[in-house]
Scaffold this active site. Structure first.
Site, PDB file in Angstrom:
ATOM      1  N   TYR A 223       3.243  -0.101   3.908  1.00 43.09           N
ATOM      2  CA  TYR A 223       4.016  -0.745   4.813  1.00 43.09           C
ATOM      3  C   TYR A 223       4.273   0.307   6.028  1.00 43.09           C
ATOM      4  O   TYR A 223       4.136  -0.088   7.428  1.00 43.09           O
ATOM      5  CB  TYR A 223       5.341  -1.209   4.292  1.00 43.09           C
ATOM      6  CG  TYR A 223       5.950  -2.040   5.251  1.00 43.09           C
ATOM      7  CD1 TYR A 223       5.505  -3.359   5.620  1.00 43.09           C
ATOM      8  CD2 TYR A 223       7.181  -1.791   5.763  1.00 43.09           C
ATOM      9  CE1 TYR A 223       6.465  -3.954   6.634  1.00 43.09           C
ATOM     10  CE2 TYR A 223       7.956  -2.264   6.647  1.00 43.09           C
ATOM     11  CZ  TYR A 223       7.467  -3.381   6.991  1.00 43.09           C
ATOM     12  OH  TYR A 223       8.355  -4.121   8.022  1.00 43.09           O
TER      13      TYR A 223
ATOM     14  N   GLU B  27      11.820 -10.646   6.240  1.00 43.23           N
ATOM     15  CA  GLU B  27      13.134  -9.953   6.821  1.00 43.23           C
ATOM     16  C   GLU B  27      14.504 -11.011   6.087  1.00 43.23           C
ATOM     17  O   GLU B  27      15.297 -10.470   5.797  1.00 43.23           O
ATOM     18  CB  GLU B  27      13.216  -9.592   8.075  1.00 43.23           C
ATOM     19  CG  GLU B  27      12.266  -8.649   8.742  1.00 43.23           C
ATOM     20  CD  GLU B  27      12.367  -7.315   8.170  1.00 43.23           C
ATOM     21  OE1 GLU B  27      13.552  -7.203   7.650  1.00 43.23           O
ATOM     22  OE2 GLU B  27      11.386  -6.377   8.322  1.00 43.23           O
TER      23      GLU B  27
ATOM     24  N   TRP C 149      14.065  -3.339   0.463  1.00 46.65           N
ATOM     25  CA  TRP C 149      13.032  -3.669   0.913  1.00 46.65           C
ATOM     26  C   TRP C 149      11.725  -3.612  -0.033  1.00 46.65           C
ATOM     27  O   TRP C 149      10.877  -4.333   0.134  1.00 46.65           O
ATOM     28  CB  TRP C 149      12.622  -2.817   2.336  1.00 46.65           C
ATOM     29  CG  TRP C 149      11.345  -3.228   2.983  1.00 46.65           C
ATOM     30  CD1 TRP C 149      10.113  -2.656   3.193  1.00 46.65           C
ATOM     31  CD2 TRP C 149      11.302  -4.565   3.629  1.00 46.65           C
ATOM     32  NE1 TRP C 149       9.386  -3.304   3.989  1.00 46.65           N
ATOM     33  CE2 TRP C 149       9.706  -4.647   4.205  1.00 46.65           C
ATOM     34  CE3 TRP C 149      12.107  -5.762   3.703  1.00 46.65           C
ATOM     35  CZ2 TRP C 149       9.441  -5.735   5.026  1.00 46.65           C
ATOM     36  CZ3 TRP C 149      11.220  -6.817   4.362  1.00 46.65           C
ATOM     37  CH2 TRP C 149      10.190  -6.856   4.964  1.00 46.65           C
TER      38      TRP C 149
END
Length: 173
Positions: free
Chosen positions: A12, A34, A42
């Site tokens: 990522y 998000e 995350w």
């Protein structure tokens, strides 16, 4: 951090975070991720990204905008995603809103471009007026992650130079 976790984060960080996205469905997908990260790590979201893609028809805005109550229940029972009614409802309502923005501006990306540049505070106000479940941290991370706000990478990070070559929106004033 375990090796699979490090690989998730490294992929990522090195290939997605801060890089411009030009496909409306992928932009919407990032917004969904998000929104779902709120209150969670995350890493949890990265581990479930494939589940989100499957559950939300690869983030197809047109399909998601037509989801019915049975789709909503399907999502709320899907262990591959975050099963939070507010977040599921936000995805469906935000898809409907993006369809309206596409009609008005030509695309979700063009709507973002139309409003650029803005301060983080101005973006947050606009997103709260336009979308569901979009608080300050969600908007900030979304816009940094797609290259509209600076700060995804430290200037000494090698990925920062790769991002500069893609001409992220934060470079244009």
């Amino acid at each position: 951090m375990t090796e699979p976790s490090q690989n998730l984060h490294a992929n990522y960080h090195n290939n997605h975070y801060g890089f411009p996205i030009h496909d409306d469905n992928e932009l919407f997908g990032r917004l969904i991720l998000e929104i779902n990260q709120a209150g969670l790590s995350w890493e949890t979201i990265l581990k479930k990204e494939d589940g989100f893609r499957r559950a939300y028809h690869n983030f197809n805005i047109e399909k998601i905008a037509t989801y019915t109550e049975s789709d909503r229940e399907r999502l709320l029972n899907d262990v591959g995603i975050i099963r939070n009614r507010l977040k599921v409802n936000a995805a469906i309502e935000n898809a409907k809103r993006i369809l309206q923005l596409q009609k008005e501006y030509g695309s979700f990306e063009k709507w973002l471009e139309h409003h650029h540049p803005k301060t983080k505070e101005e973006w947050v106000k606009l997103f709260k007026k336009t979308f569901k479940f979009t608080g300050g941290e969600i908007v900030n991370e979304f816009l940094m992650s797609i290259g509209y706000l600076k700060g995804a990478h430290d200037e000494n990070c090698p990925v920062h130079q790769k991002i500069i070559k893609t001409k992220p929106m934060w470079l244009t004033k």
